[in-house]
Design a protein around this motif. Structure first.
Motif, PDB file in Angstrom:
ATOM      1  N   CYS A   6       0.838  -1.202   0.000  1.00  0.00           N
ATOM      2  CA  CYS A   6       0.000   0.000   0.000  1.00  0.00           C
ATOM      3  C   CYS A   6       0.875   1.255   0.000  1.00  0.00           C
ATOM      4  CB  CYS A   6      -0.902  -0.012   1.229  1.00  0.00           C
ATOM      5  SG  CYS A   6      -1.844   1.521   1.415  1.00  0.00           S
ATOM      6  N   CYS A   9      -0.158   2.789   3.854  1.00  0.00           N
ATOM      7  CA  CYS A   9       0.120   2.102   5.127  1.00  0.00           C
ATOM      8  C   CYS A   9       1.113   0.958   4.965  1.00  0.00           C
ATOM      9  CB  CYS A   9      -1.179   1.600   5.756  1.00  0.00           C
ATOM     10  SG  CYS A   9      -1.871   0.140   4.951  1.00  0.00           S
ATOM     11  N   CYS A  48      -6.582  -1.415  -0.682  1.00  0.00           N
ATOM     12  CA  CYS A  48      -5.813  -1.888   0.483  1.00  0.00           C
ATOM     13  C   CYS A  48      -6.748  -2.462   1.543  1.00  0.00           C
ATOM     14  CB  CYS A  48      -5.012  -0.727   1.066  1.00  0.00           C
ATOM     15  SG  CYS A  48      -4.097  -1.186   2.555  1.00  0.00           S
ATOM     16  N   CYS A  51      -5.648  -0.014   5.240  1.00  0.00           N
ATOM     17  CA  CYS A  51      -6.205   1.331   5.458  1.00  0.00           C
ATOM     18  C   CYS A  51      -7.408   1.625   4.573  1.00  0.00           C
ATOM     19  CB  CYS A  51      -5.117   2.385   5.233  1.00  0.00           C
ATOM     20  SG  CYS A  51      -4.598   2.537   3.511  1.00  0.00           S
TER      21      CYS A  51
HETATM   22 ZN   LIG Z   1      -3.122   0.861   3.067  1.00  0.00          ZN
END
Ligand SMILES: [Zn+2]
Length: 370
Positions: A6, A9, A48, A51
């Motif tokens: 990601c 995150c 993702c 997050c």
């Molecule tokens: Zn993420």
């Protein structure tokens, strides 16, 4: 996809929700005499699981997006947004301001300067940081939000505005996905990104621009009164229940893309079979992925008309379809003109009455399969 992490995150768990295959850079129209093939790059959206940020999966090295003409709608919305933020007391006179811009225009700096805010130099801290459609252009989303947080003074406000993923999914705007636009924010995902940078959303506003534009005001979490107000809480609730974090829901975009492309192709095939002549109108970057996904070439669509003289002599990226001037709308007497920018419908039918006078009709590309 196993190695993908990601952009915000850094977790690697997530889902590929939209795969448009190989696509040319939609902003770079080759010269007509350039035979191609144009370079093509994978164009995929990944959601993702950590997050919740929807993002561009691959990261081809492309030239920066050229600065486009600023649409009037963007200017009007900036005025509206600044008025609302001011009414909320977030633009104190004499405050310092920094802006992260976008190649699409929409700068707030003049509006804020006229209200007594003082622009700072690049990299300097500011009391008000404005980001209008800017942050989505950053390949490293975690670094982008951290940089903004690090420039924000204690007590300062970060104003982040973006085209909402909820609107993209609700309206089937699958061709919002494009190279160079790395992130497609939802309120829940942004809340998580802000928290990771020590920020917290405090207020949110929504606007009809692009079918759904959101403006979030965030402050340092350490600034006290850390709870978001009802505008943020209700937005996060509504978007979460709409499924912006659910890969099955967001993958509805893939179905929309498939249906639209297939419908366009079949419509063009049946027009050709009936011996009808068709022209396109609006050499917009958003038409590129549609034409490419539908496998349309000049045998199905001989030309796309555009009012911008700067585009004559070019062709649609990834195809052999030339861009021509409006005079062709008269000389070719098309039986149908396929409009790629639905917002222009009223304007073009008024500007070119010859089309209907000669027995032709305007057809919204978005209405095919919609
Ligand atoms: Zn993420």
């Amino acid at each position: 996809m196993e190695q993908f992490r990601c952009r915000a995150c850094h977790v690697s768990a997530g889902d590929l929700v939209l795969d448009l295959g190989l696509q040319p850079a939609c902003d770079f129209f080759p010269r007509w005499e350039d035979p191609g093939p144009d370079p093509e790059y994978p164009l995929q959206m990944w959601l993702c699981a950590g997050c919740g940020l929807a993002q561009l999966a691959s990261d081809p090295t492309l030239p920066e997006e050229p600065r486009g003409a600023e649409p009037a709608a963007l200017v009007a919305q900036a005025n509206d947004a600044v008025r609302r933020v001011e009414a909320a007391g977030l633009l104190p006179e004499g405050a310092s301001v920094a802006e992260y811009g976008s190649p699409h225009g929409g700068s707030w700096l003049d509006l804020l300067s006229s209200r007594g805010l003082k622009p700072v130099c690049d990299g300097e801290a500011a009391d008000v940081i404005v980001d209008c459609f800017g942050m989505m252009h950053a390949a490293d989303q975690g670094a982008a939000i951290s940089e903004r947080a690090s420039r924000l003074t204690a007590g300062g406000v970060l104003l982040l505005q973006y085209h909402s993923l909820e609107a993209i999914v609700r309206l089937g705007q699958w061709n919002a996905l494009r190279h160079g636009h790395y992130a497609y924010y939802s309120a829940p995902a942004l809340q998580s990104m802000l928290a990771g940078a020590g920020l917290a959303a405090r207020m949110a506003w929504t606007f009809p621009l692009y079918g759904g534009t959101v403006l979030i005001a965030a402050k340092h979490s350490a600034d006290g009164a850390a709870t978001p107000d009802e505008s943020v809480r209700s937005l996060v609730r509504a978007e979460t229940s709409a499924g912006v974090r659910d890969p099955v829901v967001v993958a509805g975009l893939a179905r929309d893309a498939h249906v639209r492309a297939l419908a366009l192709r079949q419509w063009l095939l049946s027009e050709r079979a009936a011996g009808h002549s068709v022209l396109g109108y609006g050499a917009a970057s958003r038409a590129v992925a549609l034409l490419r996904s539908a496998g349309v070439d000049s045998s199905l669509l001989p030309a796309v008309v555009d009012a911008s003289a700067a585009k004559y002599g070019l062709r649609m990226p990834g195809t052999d379809i030339p861009v021509v001037g409006p005079a062709e709308l008269v000389s070719r007497r098309p039986s149908a003109v396929l409009l790629f920018v639905a917002d222009l419908r009223a304007e073009v039918s008024q500007a070119y009455p010859e089309v209907v006078a000669a027995g032709g009709r305007w057809v919204d590309a978005d209405s095919l399969g919609g």
